[in-house]
Write a protein that holds these residues in place. Structure first.
Motif, PDB file in Angstrom:
ATOM      1  N   UNK A 100       0.839  -1.149   0.032  1.00  0.00           N
ATOM      2  CA  UNK A 100      -0.008   0.097  -0.028  1.00  0.00           C
ATOM      3  C   UNK A 100       0.889   1.334  -0.233  1.00  0.00           C
ATOM      4  N   UNK A 101       0.199   2.490  -0.514  1.00  0.00           N
ATOM      5  CA  UNK A 101       0.900   3.610  -0.426  1.00  0.00           C
ATOM      6  C   UNK A 101       1.560   4.120   1.031  1.00  0.00           C
ATOM      7  N   UNK A 102       2.803   4.488   0.836  1.00  0.00           N
ATOM      8  CA  UNK A 102       3.268   4.980   2.289  1.00  0.00           C
ATOM      9  C   UNK A 102       4.289   6.234   1.850  1.00  0.00           C
ATOM     10  N   UNK A 103       4.031   7.117   2.798  1.00  0.00           N
ATOM     11  CA  UNK A 103       4.805   8.401   2.520  1.00  0.00           C
ATOM     12  C   UNK A 103       6.177   8.147   3.264  1.00  0.00           C
ATOM     13  N   UNK A 104       6.319   7.347   4.136  1.00  0.00           N
ATOM     14  CA  UNK A 104       7.663   7.330   4.784  1.00  0.00           C
ATOM     15  C   UNK A 104       8.285   5.725   4.655  1.00  0.00           C
ATOM     16  N   UNK A 105       8.265   5.129   3.608  1.00  0.00           N
ATOM     17  CA  UNK A 105       8.679   3.908   3.409  1.00  0.00           C
ATOM     18  C   UNK A 105      10.226   3.620   3.710  1.00  0.00           C
ATOM     19  N   UNK A 106      10.603   2.633   4.312  1.00  0.00           N
ATOM     20  CA  UNK A 106      11.746   2.387   4.682  1.00  0.00           C
ATOM     21  C   UNK A 106      12.834   2.029   3.501  1.00  0.00           C
ATOM     22  N   UNK A 107      13.986   2.463   3.294  1.00  0.00           N
ATOM     23  CA  UNK A 107      14.767   2.050   2.309  1.00  0.00           C
ATOM     24  C   UNK A 107      16.233   1.861   2.996  1.00  0.00           C
ATOM     25  N   UNK A 108      16.950   0.871   2.516  1.00  0.00           N
ATOM     26  CA  UNK A 108      18.026   0.532   3.122  1.00  0.00           C
ATOM     27  C   UNK A 108      19.328   0.517   1.810  1.00  0.00           C
TER      28      UNK A 108
END
Length: 100
Positions: A12-20
């Motif tokens: 789902x949509x996320x404004x603060x999706x974690x990236x690594x």
């Protein structure tokens, strides 16, 4: 930077999706995800610069749809002082993994 065309995911949509990844700190370790168009937007964090001479590696986890789908060709674009028009990407650039 904007990655587009990653359609078919159930994430789902996320404004603060974690990236690594080794380059994630350049973007504050988060990105914005829009499911229906498959767009991942990375915004360069304050006081950070993305080098044109080095690889920038980031990873994001997206959930596959249960149903099979036709392969998609994502694109990558950049805006800012040195804009880059959308360019098609392939699995070698994307580093696709089938283990998740």
């Amino acid at each position: 930077k904007r990655q587009a065309g990653l359609t078919g995911t159930t994430t789902d949509d996320k404004t603060n999706m974690a990236i690594t990844g080794t380059g994630s700190a350049l973007f504050g370790s988060t990105a914005a995800w829009v499911k229906n168009v498959g767009t991942l937007t990375l915004t360069v964090a304050a006081s950070q610069t993305v080098s044109k001479d080095l690889d920038t590696v980031v990873s994001v986890v997206l959930a596959n749809n249960a149903a099979a789908q036709t392969a998609v060709t994502p694109t990558l674009a950049a805006s800012g002082p040195i804009p880059i028009a959308a360019q098609a990407m392939d699995s070698a650039v994307l580093g696709l993994r089938g283990d998740r």
